[in-house]
Structures are given as structure tokens and as C-alpha cells.
Write a protein that holds these residues in place. Structure first.
Motif, mmCIF file in Angstrom:
data_model
loop_
_atom_site.group_PDB
_atom_site.id
_atom_site.type_symbol
_atom_site.label_atom_id
_atom_site.label_comp_id
_atom_site.label_asym_id
_atom_site.label_seq_id
_atom_site.Cartn_x
_atom_site.Cartn_y
_atom_site.Cartn_z
ATOM 1 N N ILE A 1 65.843 58.600 8.851
ATOM 2 C CA ILE A 1 64.630 58.580 8.524
ATOM 3 C C ILE A 1 64.440 57.893 6.884
ATOM 4 C CG2 ILE A 1 65.329 60.889 6.947
ATOM 5 C CD1 ILE A 1 62.523 61.911 7.915
ATOM 6 N N LEU A 2 63.189 57.838 6.576
ATOM 7 C CA LEU A 2 63.204 57.017 5.426
ATOM 8 C C LEU A 2 62.992 57.937 4.288
ATOM 9 C CD1 LEU A 2 62.529 54.057 4.778
ATOM 10 C CD2 LEU A 2 60.129 55.066 3.803
ATOM 11 N N LEU A 3 63.905 57.683 3.430
ATOM 12 C CA LEU A 3 63.977 58.503 1.945
ATOM 13 C C LEU A 3 63.828 57.581 0.848
ATOM 14 C CD1 LEU A 3 67.471 60.186 2.718
ATOM 15 C CD2 LEU A 3 64.943 61.081 3.175
ATOM 16 N N TYR A 4 63.804 58.288 -0.281
ATOM 17 C CA TYR A 4 63.369 57.518 -1.407
ATOM 18 C C TYR A 4 64.418 57.988 -2.742
ATOM 19 C CZ TYR A 4 58.857 57.489 0.919
ATOM 20 O OH TYR A 4 57.828 57.109 1.681
ATOM 21 N N LEU A 5 64.566 57.081 -3.509
ATOM 22 C CA LEU A 5 65.507 57.366 -4.741
ATOM 23 C C LEU A 5 64.465 57.041 -5.742
ATOM 24 C CD1 LEU A 5 67.925 57.765 -6.542
ATOM 25 C CD2 LEU A 5 68.313 55.056 -6.478
ATOM 26 N N LYS A 6 64.142 58.067 -6.511
ATOM 27 C CA LYS A 6 63.111 58.285 -7.642
ATOM 28 C C LYS A 6 63.874 58.290 -9.032
ATOM 29 C CE LYS A 6 59.353 60.688 -9.702
ATOM 30 N NZ LYS A 6 58.629 61.856 -9.433
ATOM 31 N N LEU A 7 63.425 57.199 -9.831
ATOM 32 C CA LEU A 7 63.973 57.380 -11.305
ATOM 33 C C LEU A 7 62.819 58.028 -12.202
ATOM 34 C CD1 LEU A 7 65.981 56.686 -13.729
ATOM 35 C CD2 LEU A 7 65.085 54.480 -13.540
ATOM 36 N N PHE A 8 63.139 59.157 -12.967
ATOM 37 C CA PHE A 8 62.404 59.503 -13.915
ATOM 38 C C PHE A 8 62.848 59.269 -15.405
ATOM 39 C CE2 PHE A 8 61.142 62.786 -17.010
ATOM 40 C CZ PHE A 8 59.930 62.728 -17.127
ATOM 41 N N LYS A 9 62.073 58.442 -16.196
ATOM 42 C CA LYS A 9 62.674 57.925 -17.380
ATOM 43 C C LYS A 9 61.645 58.268 -18.484
ATOM 44 C CE LYS A 9 62.046 53.077 -16.719
ATOM 45 N NZ LYS A 9 62.481 51.971 -17.059
#
Length: 235
Positions: free
Chosen positions: A76-84
Motif C-alpha cells: 500500500i502507499l504510505l507517507y513519510l511526513k516531516l514536521f519542523k
């Protein structure tokens, strides 16, 4: 040892136990490094029914490496998210499957510098995206040339470049459709039909779905595509 120290020690031990339990129970690991990142939070996410769902997260406090975990039933498609805390969204989409995926990137160009090593579905998606980037670069060149032609009131060039732009769009759709059909035994095929060729002629979407193997029709994106085709045929 004071009561406060005992309490803190207990909290730390419980945190370690929970973390270890999560790692042991998971069948998917996303690891990697964000070069230049000193402080922030990275999230592992997926699409939910109406919003993005957080699967795991990790605070970055000095180290630039991360390790995130979850359970996957299928690719499945996943996401790596960065919060800065800069008011912007930073996402890297990738096709995940059971096992380990590694993403290395930079803080400066989080999305564009990403190098992804993992599932065979991701390798296939990379192959597709490489060709799409060539089409997109050509489209940007045409847009720039057309802007200059409009500025110079060159109506002949504007019309000609408009036709070239339309042809590029058709070629992108044609490539996407053929790529999906050629890879009918991969979960990437119905994904492309759903999200990259959704505005194509319905005949071609039907062709993609009908070409899928029985196993892929039962996959997450295969079922989604099947519902789209079935609902359209009812109307």
C-alpha cells in the motif's frame, strides 16, 4: 532512590517495553536519515477514509536517524511526513510492503532529495515516475515558451505550443495506461489507474481493470478500481 526517581525509572522502563513490544509486533519498518535535521518529528502515515492516519511517529532531538514501525496486510502507499514547525507540509510518498524500507533525504530538499530502497512495488513506481518526470520537464519547457510567445504577441507560436502541450498530456495518459497494462500483476497497476489516469477515457480504465490478474483485482487498489468500474456501469 527517592520516590520521584523510582517513578521516573518506571516511566522509562514502561516506555522501553511499549516500544519493544511495538517493534516485535510490527511486520514493516521504515528507517532512514534526514541529513541536517536536528529537531522535529517524523510520522509514518497512510490514507484513511476521510483523512490522513498516523501509524507511528518519532521525535528527532539531535540525531538525524529514525525508525518507524507498523503492520501491513498487503502492499500500500504510505507517507513519510516531516514536521519542523515552519508552516509547510513535507511528505514523501512510497509504496510499502512487509519488511524494511529505507528512505534517506535532506532537510533542505526533503521531498526532492529522497532516495527510497524497499519494496518491488516501489522499484516499479520509480521506473514509472522517471519517465513521467521527463514528460513533466517537457511540459514546463512548453509552458515557458508559450509564456514568451504570449508576451511577444506571437499568436501562431501560441497556438502551435498549445497543440504540443495537448499532445504531451495525451502521451502521458497513453504511457500510464500502457504501463499499467504491462504490469498487470503488480499492485502499482490499479493504483496508477486510480490516481494517475482517473481522467482518462473510461474505456482505457476498463481495459486496465480487465487486464489485472485475479490476485491484483483482490488487492487494496484493485478492489477500489473494481468499485469505480462497477458503479460507473450501473449508471
Amino acid at each position: 532512590m527517592t520516590k520521584l526517581n523510582k517513578a521516573l525509572s518506571l516511566i522509562i522502563l514502561l516506555s522501553i517495553a511499549v516500544s519493544c513490544g511495538k517493534n516485535n509486533d510490527s511486520n514493516f519498518t521504515l528507517k532512514g536519515k534526514v541529513k541536517g535535521l536536528k529537531k522535529g518529528v517524523v510520522y509514518l502515515q497512510k490514507d484513511g477514509d476521510s483523512s490522513i492516519v498516523n501509524l507511528d511517529s518519532m521525535a528527532i532531538t539531535g540525531q538525524s536517524e529514525f525508525s518507524l514501525h507498523t503492520n501491513l496486510e498487503e502492499p500500500i502507499l504510505l507517507y513519510l511526513k516531516l514536521f519542523k514547525n515552519d508552516g509547510e507540509e513535507h511528505y514523501i510518498p512510497f509504496f510499502a510492503d512487509k519488511g524494511i524500507t529505507e528512505i534517506n533525504t535532506t532537510l533542505k530538499n526533503f521531498n526532492f532529495d529522497s532516495e527510497i530502497k524497499g519494496s518491488k512495488q516501489q522499484a516499479l513506481l520509480d521506473e514509472y515516475l522517471e519517465i513521467m518526470s521527463q514528460y513533466n520537464n517537457k511540459s514546463l519547457d512548453v509552458i515557458e515558451e508559450r509564456y514568451l510567445a504570449q508576451r511577444d504577441n506571437d499568436s501562431i507560436a501560441v497556438d502551435s505550443l498549445g497543440k504540443i502541450s495537448d499532445q504531451l498530456i495525451k502521451r502521458k495518459y497513453a504511457y500510464t495506461i500502457q504501463f499499467a497494462i504491462n504490469n498487470k500483476n503488480s499492485e502499482v497497476a490499479p493504483y496508477l489507474a486510480m490516481y494517475e489516469a482517473r481522467y482518462a477515457n473510461t474505456v482505457y480504465i476498463d481495459s486496465i481493470y480487465n487486464s489485472l490478474t485475479a490476485e491484483i483485482k483482490e488487492s487494496f487498489y484493485g478492489k477500489q478500481l473494481g468499485e469505480v468500474v462497477a458503479n460507473r456501469n450501473k449508471n
